[in-house]
Design a protein around this motif. Sequence first.
Motif, PDB file in Angstrom:
ATOM      1  N   TYR A  37      -0.870  11.274   3.457  1.00 31.97           N
ATOM      2  CA  TYR A  37      -1.709  10.501   4.383  1.00 31.97           C
ATOM      3  C   TYR A  37      -3.118  10.316   3.821  1.00 31.97           C
ATOM      4  N   ALA A  38      -3.634  11.320   3.148  1.00 30.86           N
ATOM      5  CA  ALA A  38      -4.965  11.199   2.552  1.00 30.86           C
ATOM      6  C   ALA A  38      -4.981  10.091   1.508  1.00 30.86           C
ATOM      7  N   ILE A  39      -3.960  10.056   0.658  1.00 24.87           N
ATOM      8  CA  ILE A  39      -3.886   9.010  -0.370  1.00 24.87           C
ATOM      9  C   ILE A  39      -3.737   7.640   0.288  1.00 24.87           C
ATOM     10  N   ALA A  40      -2.851   7.539   1.281  1.00 25.49           N
ATOM     11  CA  ALA A  40      -2.601   6.253   1.934  1.00 25.49           C
ATOM     12  C   ALA A  40      -3.846   5.735   2.648  1.00 25.49           C
ATOM     13  N   THR A  41      -4.533   6.619   3.361  1.00 27.06           N
ATOM     14  CA  THR A  41      -5.728   6.194   4.104  1.00 27.06           C
ATOM     15  C   THR A  41      -6.805   5.695   3.158  1.00 27.06           C
ATOM     16  N   ASN A  42      -7.041   6.412   2.079  1.00 28.99           N
ATOM     17  CA  ASN A  42      -8.057   5.978   1.120  1.00 28.99           C
ATOM     18  C   ASN A  42      -7.649   4.696   0.408  1.00 28.99           C
ATOM     19  N   SER A  43      -6.360   4.518   0.160  1.00 25.13           N
ATOM     20  CA  SER A  43      -5.884   3.266  -0.429  1.00 25.13           C
ATOM     21  C   SER A  43      -6.151   2.097   0.515  1.00 25.13           C
ATOM     22  N   CYS A  44      -5.922   2.319   1.817  1.00 23.82           N
ATOM     23  CA  CYS A  44      -6.194   1.269   2.803  1.00 23.82           C
ATOM     24  C   CYS A  44      -7.681   0.941   2.869  1.00 23.82           C
ATOM     25  N   LEU A  48       0.822  -1.216   0.000  1.00 22.88           N
ATOM     26  CA  LEU A  48       0.000   0.000   0.000  1.00 22.88           C
ATOM     27  C   LEU A  48       0.855   1.265   0.000  1.00 22.88           C
ATOM     28  N   VAL A  49       2.031   1.219   0.602  1.00 23.35           N
ATOM     29  CA  VAL A  49       2.923   2.369   0.516  1.00 23.35           C
ATOM     30  C   VAL A  49       3.366   2.565  -0.930  1.00 23.35           C
ATOM     31  N   GLN A  50       3.695   1.462  -1.591  1.00 18.76           N
ATOM     32  CA  GLN A  50       4.063   1.576  -3.005  1.00 18.76           C
ATOM     33  C   GLN A  50       2.900   2.126  -3.820  1.00 18.76           C
ATOM     34  N   ASP A  51       1.694   1.654  -3.525  1.00 24.55           N
ATOM     35  CA  ASP A  51       0.504   2.144  -4.230  1.00 24.55           C
ATOM     36  C   ASP A  51       0.278   3.629  -3.947  1.00 24.55           C
ATOM     37  N   THR A  52       0.513   4.043  -2.715  1.00 24.14           N
ATOM     38  CA  THR A  52       0.354   5.450  -2.345  1.00 24.14           C
ATOM     39  C   THR A  52       1.291   6.340  -3.152  1.00 24.14           C
TER      40      THR A  52
END
Length: 352
Positions: free
Chosen positions: A73-80, A47-51
């Motif tokens: 953080y917004a991108i990472a949270t929504n990816s999760c 998910l970090v790579q995806d972010t």
Amino acid sequence: MTDAPAGPSGRPVLDRPAFERLTITHRRELKLHCYRMMGSLHEADDLVQDTFLKAWRGRSQFDGHGSPRGWLYAIATNSCLNAIKARSSTRRILEEPARPPTEGRAAAGPAAELTWLEPYPDAELPDLADGEPGPEARYETREAVRLAFVAAIQLLPPRQRAALLLCDVLGWSALEAAQLLGGSTASINSALQRARVTLGERLPKGRPLQRARPSADEDLLLERYIRTWDAANLDGFIELLREDATYHMPPWHDWYQGRQAIHGFFDTVWNNFAGYRAVATRANGQPAVAIYARRLHEPEWRAQSLHVIEPADGQIAALTVYVGPLGPDLFAAFGLPPVWSEPQARPSQPIS
């Protein structure tokens, strides 16, 4: 030199060197955030790579006026949140809900159909001294990485989990969380209230058992733990446990409560190997031990299990031992080899 493309405000977007500096700065804290959301070290990596891929592709939307950290953080949270929706289970567990402790020999066997909470190597943690949360946070940085805390927040619905991590762990305001997650500030406050009630039911006073930094007593406990395994001293190992200690062993269904019950289980399996070698490491801000075991008539010491210790008042309050395929599979993530052969130098990891 060509001009960089412009964002919505007319400002140049991040070029590759600037973007790489940004990702290096925030990679570890974003990975930890994804781990807390997902309960999985391996999913956090993905998910970090995806972010960062999404951030690179959408960098023209970042005009430089806001916080790049908040943007990531917004991108990472929504990816999760999207990843949780896509998988069969919304949470990972350390124990099955409502399953009573086992007595005697483990009989239920491994549960491959369940998704188990994974430990997190301290070597992957951001610098805790420089990563203090914002003023709105309710949890200290060190307690918010502990295995019991991460296990407890896995019980929360994904949106409550995200709200609690953003506000109570990172220190965002309810308004900032609402802007990221959507909805009103009132809805975020309501989600936080429900999440806090759940944590209050799962953790003593809503917190992990111990909040202090590693101490000399903790180091001594770890040294004694290692000695008991190296010497195959079962009674010495049991003496390190509190009377009410708990023992979990993902991916097995079985778990044990109380020194006597834990002794009864280990008495049935302790001699399955010709000997053990223990290596100190750390996981989730806690002392941990990697165990290598040697079978009869075999020269090699092979990765066998990874032990995460919850210390309290000089003893072990909870012990989580990753066994079967989960244990050895985690060794690489902790920088440990799968096999230790004599007379190879013994691998070492920092105790604190």
